[in-house]
Design a protein around this motif. Sequence first.
Motif, PDB file in Angstrom:
ATOM      1  N   LEU A   2     -12.999   4.032   3.424  1.00 30.65           N
ATOM      2  CA  LEU A   2     -13.370   3.727   2.193  1.00 30.65           C
ATOM      3  C   LEU A   2     -12.484   4.328   1.449  1.00 30.65           C
ATOM      4  O   LEU A   2     -11.743   4.456   0.361  1.00 30.65           O
ATOM      5  N   GLU A   3     -12.596   5.880   1.880  1.00 30.22           N
ATOM      6  CA  GLU A   3     -11.431   6.974   1.469  1.00 30.22           C
ATOM      7  C   GLU A   3     -10.081   6.516   1.325  1.00 30.22           C
ATOM      8  O   GLU A   3      -8.870   6.599   0.365  1.00 30.22           O
ATOM      9  N   GLU A   4      -9.828   6.075   2.124  1.00 29.51           N
ATOM     10  CA  GLU A   4      -8.049   5.879   2.480  1.00 29.51           C
ATOM     11  C   GLU A   4      -8.020   4.513   1.582  1.00 29.51           C
ATOM     12  O   GLU A   4      -6.544   4.231   1.558  1.00 29.51           O
ATOM     13  N   THR A   5      -8.907   3.607   1.681  1.00 32.53           N
ATOM     14  CA  THR A   5      -8.557   2.271   0.420  1.00 32.53           C
ATOM     15  C   THR A   5      -8.726   3.079  -0.801  1.00 32.53           C
ATOM     16  O   THR A   5      -7.133   1.602  -1.177  1.00 32.53           O
ATOM     17  N   VAL A   6      -9.419   3.726  -1.217  1.00 29.48           N
ATOM     18  CA  VAL A   6      -9.232   3.087  -2.676  1.00 29.48           C
ATOM     19  C   VAL A   6      -7.619   4.352  -3.062  1.00 29.48           C
ATOM     20  O   VAL A   6      -7.183   3.862  -4.224  1.00 29.48           O
ATOM     21  N   THR A   7      -7.722   5.499  -2.034  1.00 30.38           N
ATOM     22  CA  THR A   7      -6.339   6.330  -2.059  1.00 30.38           C
ATOM     23  C   THR A   7      -4.429   5.349  -2.213  1.00 30.38           C
ATOM     24  O   THR A   7      -4.335   5.071  -2.982  1.00 30.38           O
ATOM     25  N   ALA A   8      -5.290   4.067  -1.626  1.00 27.27           N
ATOM     26  CA  ALA A   8      -4.056   3.064  -1.088  1.00 27.27           C
ATOM     27  C   ALA A   8      -3.929   1.782  -2.148  1.00 27.27           C
ATOM     28  O   ALA A   8      -2.897   1.925  -2.869  1.00 27.27           O
ATOM     29  N   LEU A   9      -4.947   2.104  -3.117  1.00 28.25           N
ATOM     30  CA  LEU A   9      -5.321   0.531  -3.596  1.00 28.25           C
ATOM     31  C   LEU A   9      -5.007   1.606  -5.030  1.00 28.25           C
ATOM     32  O   LEU A   9      -3.992   0.960  -6.179  1.00 28.25           O
ATOM     33  N   ARG A  10      -5.302   3.334  -5.488  1.00 29.03           N
ATOM     34  CA  ARG A  10      -4.655   3.624  -6.278  1.00 29.03           C
ATOM     35  C   ARG A  10      -3.347   3.676  -6.227  1.00 29.03           C
ATOM     36  O   ARG A  10      -2.339   3.194  -7.180  1.00 29.03           O
ATOM     37  N   SER A  11      -2.659   3.857  -5.158  1.00 30.14           N
ATOM     38  CA  SER A  11      -1.127   3.675  -5.607  1.00 30.14           C
ATOM     39  C   SER A  11      -0.045   2.429  -5.447  1.00 30.14           C
ATOM     40  O   SER A  11       0.961   2.084  -6.208  1.00 30.14           O
ATOM     41  N   LEU A  12      -1.038   1.723  -5.382  1.00 29.36           N
ATOM     42  CA  LEU A  12      -0.780   0.499  -5.464  1.00 29.36           C
ATOM     43  C   LEU A  12      -1.231  -0.434  -7.034  1.00 29.36           C
ATOM     44  O   LEU A  12       0.091  -0.577  -7.119  1.00 29.36           O
ATOM     45  N   GLY A  13      -1.448  -0.233  -7.248  1.00 31.75           N
ATOM     46  CA  GLY A  13      -1.823  -0.574  -9.188  1.00 31.75           C
ATOM     47  C   GLY A  13      -0.801   0.888  -9.201  1.00 31.75           C
ATOM     48  O   GLY A  13      -0.397   0.117 -10.476  1.00 31.75           O
ATOM     49  N   ASP A  14      -0.461   1.178  -9.224  1.00 30.81           N
ATOM     50  CA  ASP A  14       0.370   2.611 -10.144  1.00 30.81           C
ATOM     51  C   ASP A  14       1.474   1.862  -9.898  1.00 30.81           C
ATOM     52  O   ASP A  14       2.766   1.913 -10.638  1.00 30.81           O
ATOM     53  N   ARG A  15       1.982   1.496  -8.464  1.00 30.73           N
ATOM     54  CA  ARG A  15       3.076   0.502  -8.356  1.00 30.73           C
ATOM     55  C   ARG A  15       3.357  -0.460  -8.652  1.00 30.73           C
ATOM     56  O   ARG A  15       4.685  -0.980  -9.381  1.00 30.73           O
ATOM     57  N   LEU A  16       2.165  -0.982  -9.196  1.00 26.90           N
ATOM     58  CA  LEU A  16       2.800  -2.546  -9.608  1.00 26.90           C
ATOM     59  C   LEU A  16       2.168  -2.083 -11.373  1.00 26.90           C
ATOM     60  O   LEU A  16       3.335  -3.256 -12.343  1.00 26.90           O
ATOM     61  N   GLU A  17       1.765  -1.203 -11.921  1.00 23.41           N
ATOM     62  CA  GLU A  17       1.941  -1.126 -12.971  1.00 23.41           C
ATOM     63  C   GLU A  17       3.366  -0.407 -13.514  1.00 23.41           C
ATOM     64  O   GLU A  17       3.599  -0.459 -14.574  1.00 23.41           O
ATOM     65  N   HIS A  18       4.521  -0.222 -12.572  1.00 22.40           N
ATOM     66  CA  HIS A  18       5.917   0.106 -13.137  1.00 22.40           C
ATOM     67  C   HIS A  18       6.526  -0.408 -12.119  1.00 22.40           C
ATOM     68  O   HIS A  18       7.292  -0.347 -12.141  1.00 22.40           O
ATOM     69  N   THR A  19       5.943  -2.018 -12.163  1.00 20.30           N
ATOM     70  CA  THR A  19       6.599  -3.177 -11.317  1.00 20.30           C
ATOM     71  C   THR A  19       7.427  -4.213 -12.789  1.00 20.30           C
ATOM     72  O   THR A  19       6.218  -5.064 -12.996  1.00 20.30           O
ATOM     73  N   PRO A  20       8.678  -4.379 -13.162  1.00 21.83           N
ATOM     74  CA  PRO A  20       8.476  -5.276 -13.885  1.00 21.83           C
ATOM     75  C   PRO A  20       7.819  -6.609 -13.785  1.00 21.83           C
ATOM     76  O   PRO A  20       7.819  -7.533 -12.199  1.00 21.83           O
ATOM     77  N   SER A  21       7.354  -6.764 -14.811  1.00 20.33           N
ATOM     78  CA  SER A  21       6.407  -8.558 -14.215  1.00 20.33           C
ATOM     79  C   SER A  21       6.364  -8.967 -15.632  1.00 20.33           C
ATOM     80  O   SER A  21       5.491 -10.440 -15.689  1.00 20.33           O
ATOM     81  N   ILE A  22       7.019  -8.996 -16.453  1.00 20.53           N
ATOM     82  CA  ILE A  22       6.186  -9.927 -17.913  1.00 20.53           C
ATOM     83  C   ILE A  22       8.128 -10.461 -18.695  1.00 20.53           C
ATOM     84  O   ILE A  22       9.080  -9.493 -18.202  1.00 20.53           O
ATOM     85  N   CYS A  23       7.607 -11.102 -19.362  1.00 21.10           N
ATOM     86  CA  CYS A  23       9.610 -11.935 -20.034  1.00 21.10           C
ATOM     87  C   CYS A  23       9.343 -10.614 -21.040  1.00 21.10           C
ATOM     88  O   CYS A  23       8.406 -10.454 -22.180  1.00 21.10           O
ATOM     89  N   PRO A  24      10.282 -10.565 -21.349  1.00 26.37           N
ATOM     90  CA  PRO A  24      10.753  -9.169 -21.738  1.00 26.37           C
ATOM     91  C   PRO A  24      10.922  -9.689 -23.837  1.00 26.37           C
ATOM     92  O   PRO A  24      10.310  -8.708 -25.285  1.00 26.37           O
ATOM     93  N   VAL A  25      11.118 -10.780 -24.156  1.00 28.67           N
ATOM     94  CA  VAL A  25      11.097 -11.444 -25.338  1.00 28.67           C
ATOM     95  C   VAL A  25       9.543 -12.339 -25.102  1.00 28.67           C
ATOM     96  O   VAL A  25       9.789 -13.133 -25.176  1.00 28.67           O
ATOM     97  N   ARG A  26       9.104 -12.285 -26.831  1.00 30.61           N
ATOM     98  CA  ARG A  26       7.979 -12.820 -26.391  1.00 30.61           C
ATOM     99  C   ARG A  26       7.878 -14.052 -27.675  1.00 30.61           C
ATOM    100  O   ARG A  26       7.044 -15.203 -27.232  1.00 30.61           O
TER     101      ARG A  26
END
Length: 236
Positions: free
Chosen positions: A84-108
């Motif tokens: 679980l410690e390994e999994t939490v570390t991996a999920l935090r890294s994945l969450g950071d990557r998702l936060e920094h990956t373009p995923s919305i339209c720039p014009v609303r």
Amino acid sequence: NVDRALTQVESMVKEGERMERQARMLAGLPLPQAGPAPGLGGALIAATGQAASTEDPALSRTVTDQARRLEVLSRQATEQRQSLEETVTALRSLGDRLEHTPSICPVRAPFVLSSGFGWRLDPFTGGSAYHTGLDLRAPTGTPVHATAAGEVVASGHEGEYGITVRVRHGYGLETSYCHLSATRVNVGDQVRRGDVLGAVGTTGRSTGSHLHYEVRSDGAARDPAAYIVMTRTGRS
């Protein structure tokens, strides 16, 4: 009753193993492999702290079984904690990557996709040219939003691109917002997904009010439509 308590704990550990496997799959980690049953050796100590009596075979078997179950549970709990410690570390890294990956339209606001990614006829020359982004036609002044978290690395006039904001997101990703009428950020600013960077305009080499939006991965232009999760009015 010791047996009842052990059974309840075993059930909880088994449920924990199921949840652990699901979490590791979400984190993209290999599933845990079942290890060999631990060996038992030495004197078995009953709950009272006394050596198990050999004069009562039934009691001896009960204590032996309980000790074995306790040892198995202890090993499983230790392995689960480490996993679980390994999994939490991996999920935090994945969450950071998702936060920094373009995923919305720039014009609303409502817009029209006036030009897609790839080869097209150049509106100025009439010849074939490779278009490295998306052109989203919208009225001048329409807010332009950051499509992911990152750092502003350019904010100002850039030749044919006109007034431009570039955001470096990490993980080799960078986005550009071009032909703006104005910017609202400065170089070095940290932005989050959805923050307003500037406004649609027609500065630079432009035939009308629109946003030219680019996504680059390790310096190579990528189709922004592949990154956009469309949830608002418009076309992607």
